[in-house]
Design a protein around this motif. Sequence first.
Motif, short mmCIF file in Angstrom:
data_model
loop_
_atom_site.label_atom_id
_atom_site.label_comp_id
_atom_site.label_asym_id
_atom_site.label_seq_id
_atom_site.Cartn_x
_atom_site.Cartn_y
_atom_site.Cartn_z
N LEU C 117 0.67 -1.17 -0.22
CA LEU C 117 0.11 0.12 0.00
C LEU C 117 0.79 1.39 -0.03
CD1 LEU C 117 -2.70 1.20 0.11
CD2 LEU C 117 -2.55 1.28 2.61
N THR C 118 1.70 1.29 0.84
CA THR C 118 2.65 2.63 1.08
C THR C 118 3.40 2.57 -0.25
OG1 THR C 118 2.85 2.00 3.40
CG2 THR C 118 4.39 3.65 2.48
N GLN C 119 3.89 1.64 -0.81
CA GLN C 119 4.53 1.76 -2.23
C GLN C 119 3.63 2.27 -3.30
OE1 GLN C 119 6.14 -2.33 -2.10
NE2 GLN C 119 8.15 -1.53 -1.93
N ARG C 120 2.46 1.82 -3.29
CA ARG C 120 1.56 2.12 -4.38
C ARG C 120 0.94 3.84 -4.15
NH1 ARG C 120 -2.96 -0.57 -3.73
NH2 ARG C 120 -2.31 -1.88 -2.11
N LEU C 121 1.16 4.34 -2.96
CA LEU C 121 0.67 5.70 -2.56
C LEU C 121 1.84 6.28 -2.97
CD1 LEU C 121 -0.71 7.85 -0.92
CD2 LEU C 121 0.16 7.17 0.97
N ALA C 122 3.12 5.95 -2.74
CA ALA C 122 4.37 6.85 -3.16
C ALA C 122 4.07 6.85 -4.91
CB ALA C 122 5.50 6.10 -3.01
#
Lengths: 329, 329, 329, 329, 329, 329
Positions: C117-122
């Motif tokens: 999730l955090t990687q996709r948000l970035a």
Amino acid sequence: MSAIDIDWDRDGRQAGYLHLPNSTNVSAWQDLRVPVYLFRNGEGPCTLLLGGNHGDEYEGITGLSALAHSLDPAGITGSVIIVPALNLPAVLAGARLSPVDGRNLNREFPGDPRGSLTQRLAALVVSELVPRADAVYDIHSGGRSLLFAPCTLVHEQADGELTRRCLAAADSFGAPFTVVIREPHAGQMLDDVVERSGRLMVSSELGGSAAISPGTMGLTRDGLLRLLAHLGHLSAADLPPAAPGRRLVVPGPQAYLHADDLGTYEPMVEIGRSVAEGTVIGRLHFVDRADRAPQPLRAPLGGILLCVHGQGLVRRDDVIAVIAVPYGE
Amino acid sequence: MSAIDIDWDRDGRQAGYLHLPNSTNVSAWQDLRVPVYLFRNGEGPCTLLLGGNHGDEYEGITGLSALAHSLDPAGITGSVIIVPALNLPAVLAGARLSPVDGRNLNREFPGDPRGSLTQRLAALVVSELVPRADAVYDIHSGGRSLLFAPCTLVHEQADGELTRRCLAAADSFGAPFTVVIREPHAGQMLDDVVERSGRLMVSSELGGSAAISPGTMGLTRDGLLRLLAHLGHLSAADLPPAAPGRRLVVPGPQAYLHADDLGTYEPMVEIGRSVAEGTVIGRLHFVDRADRAPQPLRAPLGGILLCVHGQGLVRRDDVIAVIAVPYGE
Amino acid sequence: MSAIDIDWDRDGRQAGYLHLPNSTNVSAWQDLRVPVYLFRNGEGPCTLLLGGNHGDEYEGITGLSALAHSLDPAGITGSVIIVPALNLPAVLAGARLSPVDGRNLNREFPGDPRGSLTQRLAALVVSELVPRADAVYDIHSGGRSLLFAPCTLVHEQADGELTRRCLAAADSFGAPFTVVIREPHAGQMLDDVVERSGRLMVSSELGGSAAISPGTMGLTRDGLLRLLAHLGHLSAADLPPAAPGRRLVVPGPQAYLHADDLGTYEPMVEIGRSVAEGTVIGRLHFVDRADRAPQPLRAPLGGILLCVHGQGLVRRDDVIAVIAVPYGE
Amino acid sequence: MSAIDIDWDRDGRQAGYLHLPNSTNVSAWQDLRVPVYLFRNGEGPCTLLLGGNHGDEYEGITGLSALAHSLDPAGITGSVIIVPALNLPAVLAGARLSPVDGRNLNREFPGDPRGSLTQRLAALVVSELVPRADAVYDIHSGGRSLLFAPCTLVHEQADGELTRRCLAAADSFGAPFTVVIREPHAGQMLDDVVERSGRLMVSSELGGSAAISPGTMGLTRDGLLRLLAHLGHLSAADLPPAAPGRRLVVPGPQAYLHADDLGTYEPMVEIGRSVAEGTVIGRLHFVDRADRAPQPLRAPLGGILLCVHGQGLVRRDDVIAVIAVPYGE
Amino acid sequence: MSAIDIDWDRDGRQAGYLHLPNSTNVSAWQDLRVPVYLFRNGEGPCTLLLGGNHGDEYEGITGLSALAHSLDPAGITGSVIIVPALNLPAVLAGARLSPVDGRNLNREFPGDPRGSLTQRLAALVVSELVPRADAVYDIHSGGRSLLFAPCTLVHEQADGELTRRCLAAADSFGAPFTVVIREPHAGQMLDDVVERSGRLMVSSELGGSAAISPGTMGLTRDGLLRLLAHLGHLSAADLPPAAPGRRLVVPGPQAYLHADDLGTYEPMVEIGRSVAEGTVIGRLHFVDRADRAPQPLRAPLGGILLCVHGQGLVRRDDVIAVIAVPYGE
Amino acid sequence: MSAIDIDWDRDGRQAGYLHLPNSTNVSAWQDLRVPVYLFRNGEGPCTLLLGGNHGDEYEGITGLSALAHSLDPAGITGSVIIVPALNLPAVLAGARLSPVDGRNLNREFPGDPRGSLTQRLAALVVSELVPRADAVYDIHSGGRSLLFAPCTLVHEQADGELTRRCLAAADSFGAPFTVVIREPHAGQMLDDVVERSGRLMVSSELGGSAAISPGTMGLTRDGLLRLLAHLGHLSAADLPPAAPGRRLVVPGPQAYLHADDLGTYEPMVEIGRSVAEGTVIGRLHFVDRADRAPQPLRAPLGGILLCVHGQGLVRRDDVIAVIAVPYGE
């Protein structure tokens, strides 16, 4: 779901369960079942054998399971009750404490029939098992954090004759050492309940590190037979012989060495060996600090190195060593 | 915060740190510091000694810390780099895997300089330490779940001469066994990085159960000196002697016995002993089931019982035993 | 569920969401929605204002929410995009890192559209928001573990003119200090993505301790208006005035003081004050040890005490203090 | 430990395992074994049947286990490969995601042979199982958080003929609905790997709420036989008949209703029923607030109520309902 | 391991430990040691100073550690007992509650000598420390979730003279405010035990947010000396002077403002300032909702803003503000 | 913060809260508020309706919230007290037990006003709510791990007339079954407190699996009105009619079938159907074992299949089925 599905008056071998109702987020009406075995051959003495009071002490758990699958009920006198894995949730987790409520069973006696699971288990032992027994042997083995020279344990009691009988039973097991000890929390242990009722109580510490070896397994197997013979259940003929052990006593708080810092433990003396007061028995290594030399660890007393830390990692306040001295010599 | 605060060209003893920036909920700009020691005396061979690749394997961690506080830089030739507690967060947690990211350092090589902490640690070893060394010795000890007969390990490599040199170095340590093995995950291990670069690589399994004994500690202490002498850092005179060990090989998947159920393990054969194929080496006890007899566990091959389960509790899919057979005889 | 339900070409105020599909044990097809606001009034510069990159830094989160509910779109020129709580799961948990995957958003740029999730948000920020902006202001505040004298931050870049423009924008905010800094992990931060694209990038550290005060809240509210005026969105008339700040630089690793042990921190110097090299700025108290005196903590450099530990409890490897020195004077 | 202990060329029934080496804090050299069955009777079509891609979806897991213990290899044509519990750690935990690495298997395709356990599992499926199959049926059931009207699923693909064949296979199962859908994360699913290779791919959602009923179990049992007949493995005679189902399509993001707040869900319309746009299909109750009335929840489209929230408790961003509309009519 | 290794009758400075036996999964026979200091100079009054009742309140912990390392026993009259970090496991975790049993020490008085660790700690304080003291000062500081204007606290008691003496002692500390308060859980606090025994009891709230500042640290240091002088241990000469504080009272439940929703807190009024009833003291921002405007938060009473939420994130049911009004004027 | 902010003597509808002070690491002075509603129209009978005793049983929670937002106080006689989500922390977590202290509210009666949160909640119900009521209806629904044929429950009591009245009230609800049962832990349930005080007590199990359907929701809505009419609050005219239900009894422990192993459950009989003793009602599939066939599960008694496991995954010791037999026929 009667509490225990054993018929206490029937001869032969029975395998049943202690039933403990439990309610969790994933099992509303769980029927927690702890295996219990009865071997009975007519009237006679009754002995209660317990393993798994702490879930990561394996000589009792495995030794009693082996006994429960090998003992011939026709060959005994009286009754032998075996519970190999008393604190079953802890045993299945490989942990000292119950994962259900975080409690240490051997600090919960005499228990509470309306309390949490471990408290109800303690109460069930006190109300349903102990009253049936003349003698109780509760097998411990140090657990993950301690490693003992194999020994049986007894408490010194007000009744000298009872103490003498407990010592004799403990000696019969045939461990290298029989140790007299008084823990600070004795009043919350099973031992206290049994002793106050005038029954014979023996405990032990047969190994540790949450492991088990062929040697301690063999001692447990043979020692259980020797103890059953001593208590009148078996004939002494054909028993595995044992070398005479030594009687020791842990004299008090001054016999314990605790760690002052986190580090890894370098052992220098084998458990069971004699040490003089001040002997360097090991060193503590501060592996996160490039600037700190290892700290020598010295025997707080002269005597036998009865117990050392059971893991390579030591944290502040952990036991590093326990010294025992000759008893009654 | 240069990555390593060691001056690689300076003679004498230096104690410094690998610096790894880390960011957690409770420490935004943490400077994780892993102790590293350099002992240097002029030009000469360079050996890298690593402990704590897995955080619960103590012979390497404690043995290298002891060496780092006893080695005399004036008495050696060349350079010896010592990192006693490589995966420091795992070591401080007493665990195999890093508690920071849950990763197994020895499955993360060659690492990733932009990855999680363990991945960045692997990358730092590969970029900053391995290139300085002619030989690497990565000390393992089974960890909590395994218990080994003390042995050094080597991989068989395409380059026969390199294999021969690795075997000779491994023999020099003086463990009872030198074992040739090929793990299924070899491509993600430090060994692979070192071997592919043509450097000499030795590993070991010196014990296990997350514990450490005076015996394995003594072997580690003496073996390290014997290895350093073999690699040209120390004079062979005055070294502690070692009995000649045996060379074994783990021939493949058929040498492993895995558990099919959760139970407690009754060991019947000491590690390091010979067994015939089919020998009952132990039994598994199903302590939650009053209706199941213990299951005999049989040696899958004839050979040496190299490794057994390191804890009293076994879960499905765990290793129960590994058999090794004679190598090159 | 288009990724962002904002019409970028429409004038006025819009309130919508970044949509991130997520799948958890309790929500298979979760539509994680992060609020985003667009204020647009015709062609003109576009500025992206971000809060909550770290979830426990409140001046940006709360200051941008206040701005998003008070800014008059008719009163501005161009476009202002506001995301007050970028790493929303971390914000809702009151934590620096995302509780979903344990990742630090500002170490994940440029992100991965197939990652966690955090990687996709970035990746979404990089592909959908940054390209629309001429300038990006990413508001930080130390978080739980750090406490800063309020300052804006810029990186020194290869392009001197871009550096000069960033500094001017940072100065316009009106914090007591404008600080030039280069973090060791800069290559994984949002700043790097923006700077490499030639856009204007400003960051800040406006407070800390996971708290917020009327003073830092007021600075944030006024500073945002001053920055928007500087960037051409607002008229400079009627703006809240600011005292001229000082430009500082964190010169390198030697400016950081890290803790060597766990203890509680006794602060002796207020942040923002001048200290000489070696000044005792505080002490560390070892509250579990009756035998250890407090350790004096000394300024590693002379300069301004820019940052101190944000909590009363300090652990080994934590930042205790950061010193900054005059920049370009 | 070859990866899969099945002889793919041998006729008859074989029961073996996928072997995945894994390393945890309590099992250094774990051999994770996932049951796999091959039924083979000479040359012919090969179908791969998968359950337990998500660990809390039971029709596939239990239906395929039942099939694996009832199918007669002599009665089929070609090969049928059955993996009832693909993501075994998730299945044993009763959870959607793997408890080992927290990953969702169906967002990890095509996998990574050097990655974490779930990534290696995905890679093993892609390299070892998919290439053997002409058709793949991956059985899903909503899981804990969703409840579906029983349906098979297909993706519309560039190759219209392949789409037509997938639809026909899906229809053959005999569920009340055959649904065409395109998830936003389709590129990370198993479906995509299979479809891009030109193989026939069918999925399903046969129920949900992490439960299973006699009705959905029966549909699964019968539907599997009908599908095997359609694919040429079984004779169509004597098959359980199915009523003709309806073809639907989920037209896009506008078909989903997500929750804006935490509350308990009052359902008012049975799944599988027709609703008009704006129909109140349920209400959300804010049970922690004495001051908030229940919120009516309206169908975002007219069509069939294909799916509702699978639990009584709904959290912000959860799916409350999905509407499907007639396909190709 | 006597419970406390202090000789209460010996003059001079002693540094020892409270010993609490504890048993965990990783330390079977842990000797938890809590530092305690005795400063004694002949007969005279005895004062007990406690910090760390809650583990994240630092003025008491650090201020008492500083005092324990600076007080000159020859310069005092009577006895001063100092326990800087009473709930040591909580202090080492940086948390309000004990991580060992999850309990709040200040809701466990008078404790239970057979209970869990925190309950046994409470019992030890009641049986071994309180009876030695004429006066007890238990230093609190809000902890992570609250931030107070520095104040000392007293309870109004049935015995008016005792109340008067407590108020005078509280005033002597020199905080800006002396506050009279009655918590709903008073019967489970240490205060109640001390008060019911007729001893003098003073508490405080000197700051909060789990942080500590030079200002509150200085107040604590100086205030402790002023209090010791007031209680007869030190001469009043040469003491740091204090401005006269104000006496306030928290009149009842109507003085508390609790949050109705999760959000981030925008503070608008400094603690310690006067507010009129209905004044907007801050706003709550609903940062996950693009459709909700910030909610104004109004003072429930006119008076002094004594306390606000200590973190930027507020959850439903948290305290946002406490108002105090003039006392006895 | 009086304990409940309801004026019990005022006519009309009131919506208020039970206030429970709580103290956590993130909220020192939390005011936990549980919604409570009073509908009153003059003197008359008083009925207490409770939902959410277990947090994952939704018919009561949602049905009572619906009633609390639809009941017209002018249309009733006497008083109706409604608490839809009694164990609010458990309800908000979607769990049976309270996440605050891990306790099961319905094993904590009569509670403890000095205990943990759940114990204090129980005590508040006993002291403040039960005494106001003539009749109590505590609505249960199986929860995640059980699935019931909708039924109301009563206990057989010493007072035959009270039993008769409870049965009549239970029948009035109109569920398919009225069941007489005696749980092993009855002495710790709310029922016991109410019954011992001579009040009328009815409970129920209206569904399960942590889900809720339009059918069970409708039964709850209508049944509540029928029960209120039976108890004299509403006129019987215009009530939704109900088919006459059957009275059953769970005869004892022999009526329960528990699981002996972990597996997935294949259901074969719908709940509410008649089964003969020995009927195969389902099978257990051992999905991690390629070598184990499914185990048939047989009805332990002939009767009605009242309850089955509520999830697809079953663990050892879980309830698989409960059989009820005709009562009093």
